[in-house]
Design a protein around this motif. Sequence first.
Motif, PDB file in Angstrom:
ATOM      1  N   GLY A   1      -6.419  -8.078  10.195  1.00 17.05           N
ATOM      2  CA  GLY A   1      -7.047  -6.821   9.830  1.00 17.05           C
ATOM      3  C   GLY A   1      -7.239  -6.665   8.340  1.00 17.05           C
ATOM      4  N   GLU A   2      -8.073  -5.687   7.964  1.00 15.37           N
ATOM      5  CA  GLU A   2      -8.336  -5.350   6.570  1.00 15.37           C
ATOM      6  C   GLU A   2      -8.245  -3.840   6.412  1.00 15.37           C
ATOM      7  N   ALA A   3      -7.704  -3.407   5.282  1.00 19.06           N
ATOM      8  CA  ALA A   3      -7.608  -1.972   5.006  1.00 19.06           C
ATOM      9  C   ALA A   3      -8.080  -1.702   3.586  1.00 19.06           C
ATOM     10  N   ALA A   4      -8.762  -0.585   3.397  1.00 17.87           N
ATOM     11  CA  ALA A   4      -9.306  -0.243   2.088  1.00 17.87           C
ATOM     12  C   ALA A   4      -8.395   0.681   1.292  1.00 17.87           C
ATOM     13  N   ASN A   5      -7.346   1.206   1.926  1.00 12.38           N
ATOM     14  CA  ASN A   5      -6.392   2.066   1.220  1.00 12.38           C
ATOM     15  C   ASN A   5      -5.064   2.065   1.968  1.00 12.38           C
ATOM     16  N   GLY A   6      -4.065   2.669   1.346  1.00 11.04           N
ATOM     17  CA  GLY A   6      -2.728   2.643   1.928  1.00 11.04           C
ATOM     18  C   GLY A   6      -2.613   3.352   3.256  1.00 11.04           C
ATOM     19  N   GLU A   7      -3.295   4.463   3.383  1.00 12.38           N
ATOM     20  CA  GLU A   7      -3.222   5.226   4.630  1.00 12.38           C
ATOM     21  C   GLU A   7      -3.757   4.401   5.798  1.00 12.38           C
ATOM     22  N   GLU A   8      -4.885   3.742   5.562  1.00 18.45           N
ATOM     23  CA  GLU A   8      -5.471   2.884   6.584  1.00 18.45           C
ATOM     24  C   GLU A   8      -4.562   1.690   6.879  1.00 18.45           C
ATOM     25  N   ALA A   9      -3.920   1.173   5.843  1.00 12.06           N
ATOM     26  CA  ALA A   9      -3.014   0.032   6.003  1.00 12.06           C
ATOM     27  C   ALA A   9      -1.841   0.375   6.917  1.00 12.06           C
ATOM     28  N   LEU A  10      -1.265   1.548   6.727  1.00  8.96           N
ATOM     29  CA  LEU A  10      -0.126   1.964   7.553  1.00  8.96           C
ATOM     30  C   LEU A  10      -0.536   2.089   9.019  1.00  8.96           C
ATOM     31  N   ARG A  11      -1.709   2.656   9.246  1.00  8.34           N
ATOM     32  CA  ARG A  11      -2.191   2.826  10.610  1.00  8.34           C
ATOM     33  C   ARG A  11      -2.429   1.463  11.281  1.00  8.34           C
ATOM     34  N   LEU A  12      -3.062   0.554  10.561  1.00 11.31           N
ATOM     35  CA  LEU A  12      -3.338  -0.765  11.119  1.00 11.31           C
ATOM     36  C   LEU A  12      -2.066  -1.580  11.323  1.00 11.31           C
ATOM     37  N   ALA A  13      -1.124  -1.447  10.407  1.00 11.62           N
ATOM     38  CA  ALA A  13       0.121  -2.212  10.510  1.00 11.62           C
ATOM     39  C   ALA A  13       0.887  -1.850  11.777  1.00 11.62           C
ATOM     40  N   VAL A  14       0.912  -0.580  12.101  1.00 12.21           N
ATOM     41  CA  VAL A  14       1.596  -0.137  13.320  1.00 12.21           C
ATOM     42  C   VAL A  14       0.906  -0.701  14.559  1.00 12.21           C
ATOM     43  N   GLN A  15      -0.411  -0.809  14.497  1.00 14.24           N
ATOM     44  CA  GLN A  15      -1.173  -1.334  15.642  1.00 14.24           C
ATOM     45  C   GLN A  15      -1.083  -2.847  15.755  1.00 14.24           C
ATOM     46  N   LEU A  16      -1.142  -3.535  14.615  1.00 17.88           N
ATOM     47  CA  LEU A  16      -1.308  -4.985  14.615  1.00 17.88           C
ATOM     48  C   LEU A  16      -0.018  -5.776  14.382  1.00 17.88           C
ATOM     49  N   HIS A  17       1.015  -5.132  13.831  1.00 21.32           N
ATOM     50  CA  HIS A  17       2.298  -5.786  13.544  1.00 21.32           C
ATOM     51  C   HIS A  17       2.111  -7.111  12.792  1.00 21.32           C
ATOM     52  N   PRO A  18       1.538  -7.062  11.590  1.00 26.54           N
ATOM     53  CA  PRO A  18       1.357  -8.292  10.816  1.00 26.54           C
ATOM     54  C   PRO A  18       2.694  -8.845  10.336  1.00 26.54           C
ATOM     55  N   ASP A  19       2.734 -10.144  10.119  1.00 29.50           N
ATOM     56  CA  ASP A  19       3.935 -10.769   9.556  1.00 29.50           C
ATOM     57  C   ASP A  19       3.972 -10.585   8.042  1.00 29.50           C
ATOM     58  N   VAL A  20       2.791 -10.690   7.427  1.00 28.80           N
ATOM     59  CA  VAL A  20       2.675 -10.592   5.967  1.00 28.80           C
ATOM     60  C   VAL A  20       1.518  -9.665   5.615  1.00 28.80           C
ATOM     61  N   VAL A  21       1.745  -8.788   4.636  1.00 30.06           N
ATOM     62  CA  VAL A  21       0.702  -7.899   4.130  1.00 30.06           C
ATOM     63  C   VAL A  21       0.426  -8.258   2.675  1.00 30.06           C
ATOM     64  N   LEU A  22      -0.833  -8.524   2.351  1.00 26.80           N
ATOM     65  CA  LEU A  22      -1.252  -8.725   0.967  1.00 26.80           C
ATOM     66  C   LEU A  22      -1.692  -7.371   0.438  1.00 26.80           C
ATOM     67  N   MET A  23      -0.933  -6.832  -0.515  1.00 24.21           N
ATOM     68  CA  MET A  23      -1.067  -5.429  -0.903  1.00 24.21           C
ATOM     69  C   MET A  23      -1.550  -5.248  -2.339  1.00 24.21           C
ATOM     70  N   ASP A  24      -2.705  -4.609  -2.502  1.00 21.17           N
ATOM     71  CA  ASP A  24      -3.142  -4.185  -3.831  1.00 21.17           C
ATOM     72  C   ASP A  24      -2.300  -2.974  -4.225  1.00 21.17           C
ATOM     73  N   LEU A  25      -2.214  -2.695  -5.525  1.00 17.98           N
ATOM     74  CA  LEU A  25      -1.387  -1.572  -5.967  1.00 17.98           C
ATOM     75  C   LEU A  25      -2.186  -0.305  -6.239  1.00 17.98           C
TER      76      LEU A  25
END
Length: 217
Positions: free
Chosen positions: A32-56
């Motif tokens: 998955g891809e996320a354009a902001n933190g809020e979207e990232a949290l939502r996708l992470a709960v759905q997709l359960h990634p092993d590693v997240v590459l996170m912009d600050l």
Amino acid sequence: MTIKILVVDDQALFREGLRTLLSVYEDFEVVGEAANGEEALRLAVQLHPDVVLMDLRMPVLDGVRTTSLLKESLPSCKVIVLTTFDDDELVFDGLRAGAIGYLLKDVSSSKLVEAIRAASRGEYFLLPAITAKVIAEFSKIPRSTSNRTPEMIDALSPRELEILLLVASGDSNKEIAEKLVISEGTVKNHLSSILSKLNARDRLQAVIRARELGIIP
């Protein structure tokens, strides 16, 4: 084993570039891809990634706060900060929030791949310049000799001490193996022994603990 990756960055072109780059590795899957933190949290709960590459620096919710919330909801998920910025405060904020790696966006593809694989194993991955910042910060803290035990210091073999010094300089397992002309498996075995003897959970904590004990400068 396939490593599931979530890419979080507000620049669509950068996200697409990472997806293209990582897709050539058989053990990677960009889920998955996320354009902001809020979207990232939502996708992470759905997709359960092993590693997240996170912009600050992102709109809606920044990377530091997102990392902190992500570690609360999905403790097993490993976060690697991938950013343009390396000022001290951001580095420390990212690591305090729970990131296991900190890379700059001009990092080589080989280093990025190495970092992702290391993170999936639960290993910290910091470039030498970032490691130097962390060690320098802890160097400001006065050493406590109350926990210094000669038995613990003597327990480290010359080879283990040599490897510990290379870890403190920011070298990866691969780089240590090349410098000492030994296999990566041997390096990992020595590191496991070092962590056990220093009662450390990871290589970064081992370096900090070793300095507190006066084992390394």
